[in-house]
Design a protein around this motif. Structure first.
Motif, mmCIF file in Angstrom:
data_model
loop_
_atom_site.group_PDB
_atom_site.id
_atom_site.type_symbol
_atom_site.label_atom_id
_atom_site.label_comp_id
_atom_site.label_asym_id
_atom_site.label_seq_id
_atom_site.Cartn_x
_atom_site.Cartn_y
_atom_site.Cartn_z
ATOM 1 N N THR A 704 40.344 29.339 62.955
ATOM 2 C CA THR A 704 41.247 29.111 63.960
ATOM 3 C C THR A 704 41.004 30.391 64.758
ATOM 4 O O THR A 704 40.971 30.210 65.892
ATOM 5 C CB THR A 704 42.579 28.904 63.505
ATOM 6 N N SER A 705 41.138 31.482 64.439
ATOM 7 C CA SER A 705 41.029 32.828 65.045
ATOM 8 C C SER A 705 40.550 34.016 64.319
ATOM 9 O O SER A 705 40.295 33.765 62.997
ATOM 10 C CB SER A 705 42.660 33.208 65.600
ATOM 11 N N PRO A 754 36.863 29.431 69.461
ATOM 12 C CA PRO A 754 36.544 28.131 70.228
ATOM 13 C C PRO A 754 36.084 26.927 69.562
ATOM 14 O O PRO A 754 35.442 27.171 68.616
ATOM 15 C CB PRO A 754 35.410 28.603 71.300
ATOM 16 N N ASP A 755 36.715 25.892 70.011
ATOM 17 C CA ASP A 755 36.514 24.544 69.288
ATOM 18 C C ASP A 755 34.943 24.331 69.209
ATOM 19 O O ASP A 755 34.196 24.513 70.083
ATOM 20 C CB ASP A 755 37.179 23.314 69.985
ATOM 21 N N GLY A 756 34.234 23.997 67.776
ATOM 22 C CA GLY A 756 33.017 23.597 67.839
ATOM 23 C C GLY A 756 31.905 24.857 67.696
ATOM 24 O O GLY A 756 30.737 24.702 67.612
#
Ligand code: IPT
Length: 950
Positions: A704-705, A754-756
């Motif tokens: 996630t981060s 970032p997603d993906g």
């Protein structure tokens, strides 16, 4: 030739006895003897002693007037001489010098004393210029230097620094083993300039007497035989030891006085914020020594150094140091700083200073003289003139003046009196000073002070009293020439005593005189205005030319000693030295503009820098001529910038196999790493500037981060990429010992993934560029500050338990010329993009927006500056420093500055001759580290000052 030179040496050696307070080596300078053989013939070692009153050389009392100078802040040995000549010309007879261990030692056992680190040359130059040296090799020096002078590698040495712990002991003995022999061979006792040897620095809390004693024992074993001093700061209440007695005691404990503190932003209102600054006597049998007397300030609140120069300006200088002399009775002191210089490379301790260490000193970073320099000269010449009497005084009852404070000292042998008259209030006071049988009118502006002299043998004259301050008196050609001064428009009175009535001729100005036959007193009354000239002859004494001027008129005089006696010069921007033969006087002088020059000397002819000057004889008996100003200087425009982005380290495919694996699990730092492994850059040998980290892990897709922590010292930051995608930046942590409990997560940054971006099962690379800004000092001798880590101190990929393996890269190789502190570990630094020889012709022209990340700009320019003239060149950026990026500036490979809003207010960066070729081609390279997309500003060249000189 050789015979002639030896003859000159002989003449000068005989004259030397008359040069009170002039270091013996000045004699060599006076006759321009350059060969070390001749110097050796001229010099013999002299014993350095002291008593409760003063330091003594060969039994002669010396009033030590020093200014602090840091050779390591001026990467140009040829310019060391310029600064030392300016300190000498202001009337000082000594220079106080820290020696910075970190500047010389990139690694344990590795020491470099070549080139800009050639301290032997520094000490030789001081001797040639005629200055004593107060040598301050630490090992701890503070001085806003990285680590307070401790090399980065000391963080890996066990044992508390500044203690007798064995690891630290072995390390500092290694340094002293290198620096002490150099200092020792230049001692006054061996015919050199080193007068005093200072151990440690403001070592007043968390002290260890065995360590303090060992520093001295080692020094003695290494041949140091001049008195050993130390400097204590500033508030006696906090001292755990004064080093006045017992184990670790030094011979002359000194005190650092910073009456104005460091709040440059409030220069207009601060007055004695840290007390009166009166130096105290720490040891009964030693002289009062103001080891550091505030002469500027660090710009802690980014007000700019001009504000620091105002905080510690002419008013401050007229009041506090004068009080120090008479109230404290100091006979040895050093102004900190005389010239501040530049924190080039990674020299700075990051928390208090930025690139410039101008310090608001009397001589600017660009080597220009200021109004404060004039005030130093008024006091420096005075103290030089009266040193014979002022080096042995006791407090006595002072003459009184209503509305003003007075304090006095007198010499018990010759009766000379020194009276401090000061106005502690802010409004001007006009009063009457009752001195002996006289009542003199005195006017003092608010916050002003005078030191007056009475009962004094002024050359061949008897000075009863004067309400003008004495600049100097010189015996020139069978008469005395004395310069006295006071504030414009204020009353002055001077009383001289004669066996019989003298002839008084007022040559210029308005001066009333009355002779009292009963007492033999000649009283002169006048208002200080311009420069009045009075010739007094007969009366049973040799003639006296009395020059009575304003403070500004006094500052227009220069003095120098020659083999044929002293020379007084009025005019020119600087008098570097003078040599005289019967018949002629040869001056080395600078002019900032065309103008008159007036010379009081034996002889009929004058040359300046070897060029004869047409002169005429004045009614004052001086020679008056005119000098040309400097030639115009034309600087090229900086054009043809090329630009190239880098940071390949951010790309996932970058080959980091040659980098150091960062896998340690323990460290000597008291700071506990927030995650494992230990990523502190020092642990892997990277102590200087930028470091890169690459962390590899196998992605799960659930990340996630990323949470990071970096400690950089103030002004630092870090930039983060994941799989080549820029995630953002954060400010680096500043974790002082005191906020440790309050800030468990220093320099924290949280970066969303970032997603993906990450694919389950695929390798991922986290790249982090950390701008380390230098090491904390160790002022409190407790290790928490000094051993604070640099670089990443915590790294976590949130949402994943996958292990991260790390590699680190910093400075690639030590630059053999510019030294260990010049470069960090940016790609361009590792690849030589900073260097003049690097071929950048394939790079695109600059101008396009770049970043975030690292972009380099390069250009070249040729200079052909007038020879025989001192031009000071700066690199100037227009407008306020940018917020979106920081720039590191390289001139011919020398890292001479950092520019950016996060760094400080600085827009002018001095380019010293040496690194800057004044007659040749130069290359500029700028590394722009942008946290957002930016177009980097390009600077221009500008002249900070130009003086003619040879
Ligand atoms: C004093 C230090 O001795 C000196 O090295 C330097 O740091 C200077 O001050 C400040 O520029 S320390 C102080 C608390 C006055």
């Amino acid at each position: 030739m050789r015979v002639g030179r030896m003859l000159l040496v002989l003449v000068v050696a005989l004259a030397g006895g008359g040069l009170a307070g002039v270091p013996p080596a000045a004699r060599a300078q006076a006759v321009q003897v350059q060969s070390s053989e001749a110097e050796a013939e001229a010099e013999a070692g002299q014993r350095v002693g002291y008593d409760a009153y003063s330091v003594m050389v060969g039994g002669r009392r010396v009033l030590v007037q020093a200014a602090e100078f840091h050779y390591f802040r001026l990467p140009s040995p040829e310019l060391w001489r310029d600064i030392l000549e300016k300190e000498k010309a202001v009337g000082f007879n000594a220079v106080s010098v820290y020696f910075d261990w970190a500047f010389h030692s990139p690694a344990p056992g590795v020491y470099d004393f070549g080139g800009v680190r050639d301290v032997d040359r520094l000490l030789r130059t001081a001797a040639q210029v005629g200055l004593y040296v107060i040598a301050r090799p630490g090992p701890y020096i503070n001085a806003e230097t990285s680590g307070g002078g401790f090399p980065g590698w000391l963080k890996l040495v066990p044992g508390r620094a500044r203690s007798s712990a064995p690891g630290y002991t072995a390390a500092y003995r290694e340094w002293l083993g290198q620096i002490n022999p150099i200092i020792a061979r230049h001692q006054v006792t061996r015919g050199g300039p080193v007068l005093l040897y200072n151990v440690e620095n403001e070592y007043a809390v968390n002290t260890d007497a065995a360590y303090m004693q060992d520093l001295q024992d080692v020094a003695r074993a290494d041949g140091i035989d001049v008195p050993i001093t130390t400097n204590l700061c500033c508030d006696a209440a906090s001292w755990t030891s004064t080093w006045a007695s017992g184990d670790g005691a030094v011979q002359i404990p000194g005190v650092d006085d910073y009456p104005q503190s460091f709040d440059c932003g409030n220069a207009a209102t601060v007055w004695g914020a840290w007390g009166a600054g009166i130096t105290e006597r720490v040891r009964e049998d030693a002289p009062v020594f103001a080891a550091e007397y505030q002469a500027g300030a660090i710009d802690v609140n980014n007000a700019g150094y001009q504000a620091c120069r105002e905080l510690t300006g002419v008013a401050y200088t007229r009041y506090f140091p004068k009080s120090n002399l008479i109230a404290g009775g100091a006979t040895a002191f050093s102004h900190y700083m005389g010239f501040g210089g530049t924190n080039w490379g990674w020299l700075a301790q990051p928390n208090d200073v930025y690139t410039s260490y101008d310090y608001g000193a009397a001589i600017t970073e660009a080597r220009q003289l200021t109004a404060k320099y004039d005030e130093y000269k008024r006091q420096g010449y005075f103290l030089h003139a009266v040193a014979g009497s002022l080096t042995r005084t006791d407090p006595v009852a002072a003459p009184a003046a209503a509305g003003l404070e007075t304090l006095a000292r007198a010499n018990p042998d010759d009766g000379a009196q020194f009276v401090l008259v000061r106005n502690p209030g802010t409004a001007a006071v006009s009063s009457s000073l009752g001195w002996g049988r006289y009542a003199f009118p005195v006017t003092l502006p608010g916050h002003d002070a005078k030191v007056l002299v009475g009962g004094y043998a002024l050359g061949g004259q008897r000075l009863v009293a004067s309400t003008s301050e004495l600049l100097t008196h010189e015996a020139i050609g069978g008469r005395d020439v004395a310069v006295l001064h006071g504030g414009q428009g204020t009353p002055g009175a001077t009383v001289l005593r004669y066996p019989s009535r003298p002839r008084v001729t007022v040559l210029e100005g308005r001066v009333a005189s009355v002779f009292d036959a009963a007492s033999g007193d000649l009283r002169l009354d006048y208002k200080h205005s311009g420069l009045a000239r009075v010739l007094i002859d007969g009366g049973g004494r040799r003639p006296l030319l009395l020059l009575l001027g304003t403070a500004a008129a006094a500052a227009s005089f220069w003095r120098a000693d020659t083999a044929a006696g002293p020379v007084l010069v009025r005019g020119t921007a600087l008098l570097r030295s003078a040599t005289a033969t019967p018949g002629a006087v040869a001056l080395r002088a600078d002019t900032a503009a065309a103008g008159p020059v007036e010379v009081f000397a034996v002889g009929r002819a004058v040359t300046v820098d070897g060029v004869p000057v047409a002169t005429r004889r004045t009614p004052s008996g001086s020679l008056l001529g005119r000098l040309p100003g400097p030639r115009p200087v034309v600087l090229p425009a900086l054009t043809g910038w090329r630009q190239r982005a880098e940071a390949p380290e951010a790309a996932p495919g970058f080959d980091d196999s040659g980098w150091t694996v960062a896998g340690k699990t323990t460290s000597l730092s008291p700071f506990v790493p927030l995650t494992q492994p230990v990523l502190f850059s020092d642990e892997y040998g990277f102590h200087t500037g930028s470091v890169w980290y690459r962390g590899r892990f196998t992605a799960t897709g659930a990340e996630t981060s990323v949470s990071l922590n970096a400690i950089t010292g103030k002004r630092g930051n870090y930039l983060v990429w994941l799989n080549g995608r820029y995630l953002g930046s954060a400010a680096g942590g500043v974790q002082a010992d005191s906020d440790a409990p309050a800030n468990p997560s220093p320099g924290a940054g949280e970066f969303a993934v970032p997603d993906g971006l990450l694919k389950p099962g695929a390798p991922a690379v986290l790249s982090v560029l950390v701008q380390n800004m230098g090491h904390n000092d160790d002022w409190t001798a407790d290790d928490n500050r000094f051993r604070q880590p640099r670089g990443l101190v915590g790294a976590r990929v949130n949402g994943s338990a996958a292990p991260v393996t790390w590699r680190i890269q910093g400075t690639a190789a030590i630059d053999p010329v510019r030294g260990a502190l010049n470069n960090g570990g940016l790609y361009g630094e590792r690849a030589g993009w900073t260097l003049p020889g690097y071929a950048d012709h394939s790079w695109p022209w600059a101008g396009a927006a770049q970043g975030p990340g690292v972009t380099w700009l390069r250009t070249a320019f040729s200079l052909d500056l007038p020879k025989g003239q001192d031009t000071s060149v700066v690199l100037r950026f227009d407008g306020a420093p940018p917020a979106g990026y920081r720039a590191i500036l390289y001139l011919n490979g020398w890292q001479l500055g950092q520019y950016g809003a996060a760094i400080g207010p600085q827009t002018d960066f001095v380019l010293p001759a040496g690194p800057l070729r004044h007659n040749g081609r130069n290359t500029l390279a700028i590394a722009v580290i942008a946290t957002e997309r930016s177009v980097a500003a390009t600077p221009v060249l500008a002249v900070a000052g130009r003086d003619s000189r040879e």
